[in-house]
Design an enzyme around this catalytic site. Sequence first.
Site, PDB file in Angstrom:
ATOM      1  N   ASP A  62       0.815  -1.203   0.000  1.00 20.56           N
ATOM      2  CA  ASP A  62       0.000   0.000   0.000  1.00 20.56           C
ATOM      3  C   ASP A  62       0.857   1.265   0.000  1.00 20.56           C
ATOM      4  O   ASP A  62       2.072   1.214   0.187  1.00 20.56           O
ATOM      5  CB  ASP A  62      -0.912   0.011   1.231  1.00 20.56           C
ATOM      6  CG  ASP A  62      -1.941  -1.100   1.198  1.00 20.56           C
ATOM      7  OD1 ASP A  62      -2.321  -1.530   0.093  1.00 20.56           O
ATOM      8  OD2 ASP A  62      -2.361  -1.543   2.285  1.00 20.56           O
TER       9      ASP A  62
ATOM     10  N   TYR B 123       7.032  -9.955   6.946  1.00 23.73           N
ATOM     11  CA  TYR B 123       6.855  -8.516   7.122  1.00 23.73           C
ATOM     12  C   TYR B 123       7.383  -8.098   8.489  1.00 23.73           C
ATOM     13  O   TYR B 123       7.302  -8.858   9.455  1.00 23.73           O
ATOM     14  CB  TYR B 123       5.384  -8.129   7.038  1.00 23.73           C
ATOM     15  CG  TYR B 123       4.800  -8.073   5.643  1.00 23.73           C
ATOM     16  CD1 TYR B 123       4.797  -6.880   4.913  1.00 23.73           C
ATOM     17  CD2 TYR B 123       4.228  -9.195   5.065  1.00 23.73           C
ATOM     18  CE1 TYR B 123       4.240  -6.825   3.637  1.00 23.73           C
ATOM     19  CE2 TYR B 123       3.669  -9.144   3.792  1.00 23.73           C
ATOM     20  CZ  TYR B 123       3.681  -7.949   3.090  1.00 23.73           C
ATOM     21  OH  TYR B 123       3.135  -7.903   1.828  1.00 23.73           O
TER      22      TYR B 123
END
Length: 257
Positions: A51, A109
């Site tokens: 994003d 992540y």
Amino acid sequence: MRFALKVSYDGTLFEGWQIQPNGRTVQGELEKAASNVFGVPVKITGSGRTDAGVHAEGQVCMFDAQTTIPAAKLRECFNRLLPADVRVLKSVCAPQSFDCTRGAKRKTYRYTAYYAESDLPLLSRYAARIGQKPNLQKMRAEAELIAGEHDFKAFCASGSSAKTSVRTVYSAEVSEKKENGYLLYTVTVCGNGFLYNMVRIIAGHLFAVGCGVKEEKSVLAAFETGKRSLLGKTMPPQGLTLAGVEYGDPLFSADGR
């Protein structure tokens, strides 16, 4: 011929990975550079989307092209044309059957936050600020409950197009260190795939538990009911980094990273 790239980027000034009608994107910059390298339009596919504001240390992407340039030299060719906030770290020739999206086995992540009373300019580009010191033991205990195969429906922001919300988290770990006099907390999550905003919600929930905003073990009720309200807030994007993507066979090095 099919090629694979390992890419790193600072997501601060990007509207995310995927090309959009308006706005600067990582995919857009890479395809612009590729068209100059090869002299024809080139479609570049990523292992997944990040994003706006999210960073990457080891994003993987692929493309097809006909060229006499050695695969290892493509890294230099791209980097001469790319802006300073995106770089190709490695370039290799991949099997024609390689699919960087469907073939991904594990993704890792990292979410980073720091504890301070006010925003710190030298940290806030890559980490989110939390105004309360969390209990590390509580965060780690809650993180252990997240590991495993679960229905992560409660950990998904609206707008997801995923066909199923069942995912496997191989590990969820929380670390703490002091840097320049401030405490930094890192939530590292490795899984077979992630829903929209899933890692940012996981991080937000762990910090909420650590700060006493949410009850310990409340994640279990969230798994059972799918209620988003049982979890902490979604953390802002700048603290999130795609650390790496792993495949069944080595791609860039012995560990496939």
